[in-house]
Design an enzyme around this catalytic site. Structure first.
Site, short mmCIF file in Angstrom:
data_model
loop_
_atom_site.label_atom_id
_atom_site.label_comp_id
_atom_site.label_asym_id
_atom_site.label_seq_id
_atom_site.Cartn_x
_atom_site.Cartn_y
_atom_site.Cartn_z
N ASN A 13 0.90 -1.32 -0.06
CA ASN A 13 0.02 -0.12 -0.02
C ASN A 13 0.77 1.25 0.08
OD1 ASN A 13 -1.97 1.91 0.49
ND2 ASN A 13 -2.32 1.50 2.48
N TRP A 14 1.15 1.67 -1.36
CA TRP A 14 1.99 2.99 -1.37
C TRP A 14 1.41 4.30 -0.64
CZ3 TRP A 14 4.43 3.30 -6.95
CH2 TRP A 14 5.10 1.88 -7.18
N LYS A 15 0.27 4.21 -0.36
CA LYS A 15 -0.39 5.50 0.36
C LYS A 15 -0.33 6.47 -0.66
CE LYS A 15 0.22 3.46 4.86
NZ LYS A 15 -0.18 3.65 6.07
N HIS A 100 -9.57 0.82 4.66
CA HIS A 100 -8.33 1.33 5.53
C HIS A 100 -8.56 2.21 6.68
CE1 HIS A 100 -4.27 2.26 6.19
NE2 HIS A 100 -3.93 1.43 5.74
N GLU A 102 -7.15 4.56 7.82
CA GLU A 102 -6.85 6.06 7.23
C GLU A 102 -8.17 6.57 6.57
OE1 GLU A 102 -2.95 5.55 5.39
OE2 GLU A 102 -2.41 5.00 7.34
N GLU A 172 -5.82 -5.17 10.50
CA GLU A 172 -4.58 -4.02 10.67
C GLU A 172 -4.86 -3.49 11.91
OE1 GLU A 172 -2.72 -2.98 6.70
OE2 GLU A 172 -4.42 -1.58 6.92
N GLY A 178 2.35 2.16 10.54
CA GLY A 178 3.06 3.12 10.32
C GLY A 178 3.93 3.76 11.77
N SER A 218 3.04 -2.35 10.34
CA SER A 218 4.67 -2.35 10.42
C SER A 218 5.11 -3.67 10.22
CB SER A 218 4.99 -1.85 11.82
OG SER A 218 4.45 -0.58 12.09
N GLY A 239 2.78 -1.01 4.10
CA GLY A 239 2.80 0.34 3.82
C GLY A 239 4.12 0.73 3.80
N GLY A 240 4.81 1.23 4.66
CA GLY A 240 6.16 1.72 4.52
C GLY A 240 7.11 0.95 3.97
#
Ligand code: PEP
Length: 257
Positions: A13-15, A100, A102, A172, A178, A218, A239-240
């Protein structure tokens, strides 16, 4: 072992990160590092809307799929700034992340909206990755299992078994996203098992056994091995650590077990 009945999925997930102009290099690097990963998992990159065409062209006919990170619950019409499931499908996107945390927290998406999005995605032939998970407070007061069960049930409301076959669920925990605070493999396993039970109560034991449940929060190249070894964890939403081809490739490699 039941894992043989389900697909392992490693989804990035590149956000709101990276650029269309950098996708070709990313794709070339990733494909060089994981030339045969389709033999043990499906690798997916969920990129910002505007990067989808570049990602589809960079990954071409390779074994890496491209997905979106959101879409409108509406089919079409006067929804300025929105992107529809039909438009995503028409481009060639295969997956879409829905619900998600977010989207829930920053953009006020409710369980009702998420359910409508899941329905619309399925109607238009997309495969939803439905995210659920508790906040730190919800965890501390001990309602993780109830909360996550409720989120799964409401996201799947009025989704029949045939359509559900295309759904992947991602557990999640919000406090782990993150933050570098990964859930322990045991805790992640426990909640993924709760989710599998909910799927069983909705669609029966065979479907529960065949459903891919991912962990996200994470996950990185250091902890992926242990998390992915859990019996009810069938992959990761990352993500990251998906922003660099080499760490993402290392996680994809860790799924080969
Ligand atoms: C995510 O965005 O879904 C996620 C899990 O992020 P991170 O891996 O950075 O925690």
């Amino acid at each position: 072992m039941d894992k043989q009945y389900r697909k392992t999925i490693i989804a990035g997930n590149w956000k709101m990160n990276l650029l269309a102009s950098g996708v070709k290099d990313y794709a070339d690097d990733l494909l060089t590092m994981i030339p045969n990963s389709s033999s043990w998992c499906e690798a997916v990159v969920c990129v910002p809307f505007v990067i989808i065409p570049a990602a589809l062209s960079a990954f071409g006919n390779s074994h890496v799929s491209v997905g979106a990170q959101n879409m409108s619950q509406h089919e079409s019409g006067a929804f300025t700034g929105e992107v529809s499931a039909l438009q995503l499908n028409d481009l060639g996107a295969k997956y879409v992340i829905l619900g998600h945390s977010e989207r829930r927290e920053v953009f006020g998406e409710t369980d009702d909206i998420i359910n409508k999005k899941v329905q619309t995605a399925l109607q238009q032939g997309l495969s939803p990755i439905v995210c659920v998970g508790e906040s730190l407070l919800q965890r501390e007061i001990g309602i993780t299992d109830e909360l996550v069960s409720y989120q799964v049930k409401s996201a799947l409301y009025e989704i029949d078994a045939k359509d559900f076959e295309k759904v992947t669920i991602a557990y999640e925990p919000i406090w782990a996203i993150g933050t570098g605070m990964t859930a322990t493999p045991e805790d992640a396993q426990k909640t993924c098992a709760v989710i599998r039970n909910v799927v069983g109560s909705l669609y029966g034991a065979d479907m529960a056994r065949a459903t891919s449940i991912l962990y996200g929060g994470s996950m990185n190249d250091k902890n992926a091995n242990e998390l992915l070894a859990q019996v009810d964890i069938d992959g990761g939403l990352i993500g990251g650590a998906s922003l660099k081809a080499d760490t993402f490739a290392a996680i994809i490699d860790a799924a080969k077990q």
